[in-house]
Write a protein that holds these residues in place. Sequence first.
Motif, PDB file in Angstrom:
ATOM      1  N   SER A 120      37.719  39.109  54.963  1.00 30.82           N
ATOM      2  CA  SER A 120      38.604  38.534  53.948  1.00 30.82           C
ATOM      3  C   SER A 120      38.461  37.021  53.934  1.00 30.82           C
ATOM      4  CB  SER A 120      40.056  38.929  54.235  1.00 30.82           C
ATOM      5  OG  SER A 120      40.896  38.473  53.200  1.00 30.82           O
ATOM      6  N   ASN A 121      38.926  36.435  52.850  1.00 30.51           N
ATOM      7  CA  ASN A 121      39.042  34.971  52.804  1.00 30.51           C
ATOM      8  C   ASN A 121      40.303  34.641  52.035  1.00 30.51           C
ATOM      9  OD1 ASN A 121      38.282  33.193  50.103  1.00 30.51           O
ATOM     10  ND2 ASN A 121      37.674  35.354  49.940  1.00 30.51           N
ATOM     11  N   CYS A 122      40.842  33.451  52.334  1.00 28.46           N
ATOM     12  CA  CYS A 122      42.054  33.054  51.623  1.00 28.46           C
ATOM     13  C   CYS A 122      41.950  31.597  51.182  1.00 28.46           C
ATOM     14  CB  CYS A 122      43.288  33.279  52.487  1.00 28.46           C
ATOM     15  SG  CYS A 122      43.524  32.082  53.806  1.00 28.46           S
ATOM     16  N   ASN A 144      34.146  34.678  46.654  1.00 23.91           N
ATOM     17  CA  ASN A 144      34.009  34.076  47.984  1.00 23.91           C
ATOM     18  C   ASN A 144      33.876  35.177  49.027  1.00 23.91           C
ATOM     19  OD1 ASN A 144      34.268  31.431  47.007  1.00 23.91           O
ATOM     20  ND2 ASN A 144      36.483  31.731  46.821  1.00 23.91           N
ATOM     21  N   THR A 145      34.579  36.278  48.796  1.00 24.09           N
ATOM     22  CA  THR A 145      34.473  37.437  49.693  1.00 24.09           C
ATOM     23  C   THR A 145      33.004  37.853  49.836  1.00 24.09           C
ATOM     24  OG1 THR A 145      36.646  38.189  48.958  1.00 24.09           O
ATOM     25  CG2 THR A 145      35.234  39.828  49.978  1.00 24.09           C
ATOM     26  N   ASP A 146      32.310  37.918  48.676  1.00 24.41           N
ATOM     27  CA  ASP A 146      30.908  38.355  48.719  1.00 24.41           C
ATOM     28  C   ASP A 146      30.017  37.337  49.425  1.00 24.41           C
ATOM     29  OD1 ASP A 146      30.015  40.899  47.780  1.00 24.41           O
ATOM     30  OD2 ASP A 146      28.433  39.842  46.689  1.00 24.41           O
ATOM     31  N   GLY A 205      38.771  29.566  52.110  1.00 23.69           N
ATOM     32  CA  GLY A 205      37.584  30.241  51.553  1.00 23.69           C
ATOM     33  C   GLY A 205      37.139  29.749  50.185  1.00 23.69           C
ATOM     34  N   GLU A 206      38.027  29.066  49.440  1.00 19.72           N
ATOM     35  CA  GLU A 206      37.592  28.581  48.119  1.00 19.72           C
ATOM     36  C   GLU A 206      36.476  27.542  48.243  1.00 19.72           C
ATOM     37  OE1 GLU A 206      37.830  29.570  45.226  1.00 19.72           O
ATOM     38  OE2 GLU A 206      39.770  30.461  44.770  1.00 19.72           O
ATOM     39  N   LEU A 207      36.324  26.945  49.435  1.00 21.02           N
ATOM     40  CA  LEU A 207      35.248  25.970  49.611  1.00 21.02           C
ATOM     41  C   LEU A 207      33.868  26.637  49.571  1.00 21.02           C
ATOM     42  CD1 LEU A 207      36.683  23.643  52.418  1.00 21.02           C
ATOM     43  CD2 LEU A 207      36.827  23.382  49.939  1.00 21.02           C
ATOM     44  N   PRO A 248      39.650  39.621  48.994  1.00 17.61           N
ATOM     45  CA  PRO A 248      40.341  38.330  49.072  1.00 17.61           C
ATOM     46  C   PRO A 248      41.778  38.574  49.510  1.00 17.61           C
ATOM     47  CG  PRO A 248      40.193  39.048  46.783  1.00 17.61           C
ATOM     48  CD  PRO A 248      39.426  40.058  47.596  1.00 17.61           C
ATOM     49  N   LEU A 249      42.406  37.560  50.061  1.00 19.79           N
ATOM     50  CA  LEU A 249      43.817  37.691  50.427  1.00 19.79           C
ATOM     51  C   LEU A 249      44.661  37.430  49.183  1.00 19.79           C
ATOM     52  CD1 LEU A 249      45.468  38.085  53.116  1.00 19.79           C
ATOM     53  CD2 LEU A 249      46.027  35.676  52.889  1.00 19.79           C
ATOM     54  N   TYR A 250      45.439  38.411  48.799  1.00 20.17           N
ATOM     55  CA  TYR A 250      46.358  38.263  47.664  1.00 20.17           C
ATOM     56  C   TYR A 250      47.773  38.476  48.191  1.00 20.17           C
ATOM     57  CZ  TYR A 250      43.030  38.124  43.700  1.00 20.17           C
ATOM     58  OH  TYR A 250      42.079  37.759  42.784  1.00 20.17           O
ATOM     59  N   GLY A 284      36.691  44.288  47.083  1.00 14.52           N
ATOM     60  CA  GLY A 284      37.875  44.436  46.229  1.00 14.52           C
ATOM     61  C   GLY A 284      38.256  43.164  45.488  1.00 14.52           C
ATOM     62  N   SER A 285      37.312  42.212  45.366  1.00 15.08           N
ATOM     63  CA  SER A 285      37.662  40.997  44.615  1.00 15.08           C
ATOM     64  C   SER A 285      37.453  41.218  43.121  1.00 15.08           C
ATOM     65  CB  SER A 285      36.792  39.815  45.051  1.00 15.08           C
ATOM     66  OG  SER A 285      37.004  38.734  44.151  1.00 15.08           O
ATOM     67  N   PRO A 286      38.417  40.791  42.287  1.00 12.14           N
ATOM     68  CA  PRO A 286      38.199  40.862  40.837  1.00 12.14           C
ATOM     69  C   PRO A 286      37.036  39.977  40.391  1.00 12.14           C
ATOM     70  CG  PRO A 286      40.507  40.397  41.354  1.00 12.14           C
ATOM     71  CD  PRO A 286      39.743  40.281  42.638  1.00 12.14           C
ATOM     72  N   ARG A 287      36.584  39.050  41.272  1.00 16.57           N
ATOM     73  CA  ARG A 287      35.438  38.206  40.924  1.00 16.57           C
ATOM     74  C   ARG A 287      34.103  38.871  41.259  1.00 16.57           C
ATOM     75  NH1 ARG A 287      37.671  32.682  43.792  1.00 16.57           N
ATOM     76  NH2 ARG A 287      39.215  32.093  42.250  1.00 16.57           N
ATOM     77  N   GLY A 288      34.144  40.027  41.889  1.00 14.70           N
ATOM     78  CA  GLY A 288      32.948  40.832  42.153  1.00 14.70           C
ATOM     79  C   GLY A 288      31.853  40.073  42.889  1.00 14.70           C
TER      80      GLY A 288
HETATM   81  C1  LIG Z   1      47.171  36.671  42.934  1.00 10.57           C
HETATM   82  C2  LIG Z   1      46.647  35.793  44.029  1.00 10.57           C
HETATM   83  C3  LIG Z   1      47.312  35.738  45.244  1.00 10.57           C
HETATM   84  C4  LIG Z   1      46.860  34.932  46.277  1.00 10.57           C
HETATM   85  N1  LIG Z   1      47.530  34.900  47.462  1.00 10.57           N
HETATM   86  C5  LIG Z   1      47.100  34.086  48.464  1.00 10.57           C
HETATM   87  C6  LIG Z   1      47.807  34.021  49.712  1.00 10.57           C
HETATM   88  O1  LIG Z   1      48.797  34.710  49.952  1.00 10.57           O
HETATM   89  N2  LIG Z   1      47.349  33.155  50.655  1.00 10.57           N
HETATM   90  C7  LIG Z   1      46.237  32.394  50.455  1.00 10.57           C
HETATM   91  O2  LIG Z   1      45.875  31.628  51.359  1.00 10.57           O
HETATM   92  N3  LIG Z   1      45.522  32.464  49.305  1.00 10.57           N
HETATM   93  C8  LIG Z   1      45.929  33.287  48.306  1.00 10.57           C
HETATM   94  N4  LIG Z   1      45.224  33.376  47.133  1.00 10.57           N
HETATM   95  C9  LIG Z   1      43.943  32.633  47.004  1.00 10.57           C
HETATM   96  C10 LIG Z   1      42.713  33.540  47.231  1.00 10.57           C
HETATM   97  O3  LIG Z   1      42.783  34.189  48.468  1.00 10.57           O
HETATM   98  C11 LIG Z   1      41.466  32.657  47.157  1.00 10.57           C
HETATM   99  O4  LIG Z   1      41.372  32.145  45.860  1.00 10.57           O
HETATM  100  C12 LIG Z   1      40.197  33.368  47.552  1.00 10.57           C
HETATM  101  O5  LIG Z   1      39.184  32.417  47.808  1.00 10.57           O
HETATM  102  C13 LIG Z   1      39.704  34.312  46.463  1.00 10.57           C
HETATM  103  O6  LIG Z   1      38.594  35.009  46.969  1.00 10.57           O
HETATM  104  P1  LIG Z   1      37.518  35.764  46.056  1.00 10.57           P
HETATM  105  O7  LIG Z   1      36.670  34.700  45.388  1.00 10.57           O
HETATM  106  O8  LIG Z   1      36.737  36.575  47.017  1.00 10.57           O
HETATM  107  O9  LIG Z   1      38.279  36.610  45.072  1.00 10.57           O
HETATM  108  C14 LIG Z   1      45.677  34.164  46.090  1.00 10.57           C
HETATM  109  C15 LIG Z   1      45.006  34.213  44.859  1.00 10.57           C
HETATM  110  C16 LIG Z   1      45.487  35.018  43.830  1.00 10.57           C
HETATM  111  C17 LIG Z   1      44.738  35.055  42.505  1.00 10.57           C
END
Ligand SMILES: Cc1cc2nc3c(=O)[nH]c(=O)nc-3n(C[C@H](O)[C@H](O)[C@H](O)COP(=O)(O)O)c2cc1C
Length: 379
Positions: free
Chosen positions: A136-138, A16-18, A173-175, A86-88, A8-12
């Motif tokens: 998930s990752n955050c 980082n999820t993938d 997870g951004e690392l 991802p955690l949003y 469900g990541s908009p980055r597909g």
């Molecule tokens: C709209 C939005 C909300 C987010 N909310 C959180 C959050 O509540 N806690 C957190 O630690 N990171 C939060 N993040 C950071 C993402 O979880 C992080 O960038 C993650 O690595 C994205 O994973 P992806 O590359 O799989 O999409 C948020 C990012 C966005 C764009």
Amino acid sequence: MKILAVNGSPRGENSNTDRILQPFLEGARGAGAETETIYLRNKKINHCTGCFTCWTKTPGVCIHKDDVPGLLEKVRQADVIVYATPLYIFTVSGLMKDFMDRVIPLLMPHIIKRGGQYIHPMRHQGAWPKKVVLISNCGFPERHHFSGLLETFRCYTSGPDMELSATILCAGGELLKVPELRESIQWYIDASRRAGVEFMESGRILPETQEVLDRSLVDDPEFFCRMANAHWDSAIDRQPGPVAATGDAPAGTLSPALPPPPAGAGKPETFQEAVTGQAAMFNPRAAGSLRADIQFIVTGQEPGEYVLRMAGGRCTAHRGTVPEPALTVHSPSEVWLQIARGELSGQTAFMKGLYRTDGDLGLLLRMSELFSGKNDTAL
Ligand SMILES: Cc1cc2nc3c(=O)[nH]c(=O)nc-3n(C[C@H](O)[C@H](O)[C@H](O)COP(=O)(O)O)c2cc1C
């Protein structure tokens, strides 16, 4: 066993999820699973309107004509569903939430008591896989950010028809997407792969692997925040607007510009060759209107003081010091030489504390593009 993963990541594919999901699936495939990944960003999924037409006028059939019925059919055929998101804002991404809401046609409207709780029963037997995995990752380094997400999935799977069989929740997870850190966080990827094998062999993740997967990627949150903030500063600086650093320092004790290395020179042998070679690799397009001095305070086998001066689309190397450098690098000559020779990653060396800096960390993060040897970097 069929495992259907829903990302469900908009980055597909570039999420980082993938980067956690795919090793998990690889491990599972190695242990005999058949796997498929659906990237929700490539699907047409309308929002649930809350009309309950799927419970009343057209039981089991939603008003929307989009990709969801096809997805639900795939889910029906799977033995395991992996929710990878991802955690949003402390929960699933919007894409994932839309997908999760749209399962309502598979449920009956009536409320019955089963297993000590009130539930909506499934409309058809076996409409949903019993086993659920959450990945998930955050962005933040602390795991408590997942508490809301975890509680959502605990409630979601608390009925008799589903069980939350495994969770992988990666803080920091951004690392995962930083190429220079790939080696140093390989342990997490390996653990995710191992988790896939264990899940196939025992239906769960073994405690020793779970313990690894529950670790944050971030050892030092203070340092992480400094790096993250420097990253954002450098990204913001690239917008048109004020220049990144003044670089207008007076000459101080600067020598005239040192001669660049001869054309075709090989890898640098001395610190001075490293720093003049670096000036020769300057990429004016990446620098844009940047004016900044980088001061080197060099210890080790070739102690000395050097400056890289960037101004007017040029970079020159000097001996000496400037009173107000944008960035100061304190490094043993051997370490910087190894970096200049491509034998050591600058970022890894920094993370390991092999050199240290004062001043604009954003400039440090931009060094690989500023000295890329190209003149074609898009700004
Ligand atoms: C709209 C939005 C909300 C987010 N909310 C959180 C959050 O509540 N806690 C957190 O630690 N990171 C939060 N993040 C950071 C993402 O979880 C992080 O960038 C993650 O690595 C994205 O994973 P992806 O590359 O799989 O999409 C948020 C990012 C966005 C764009």
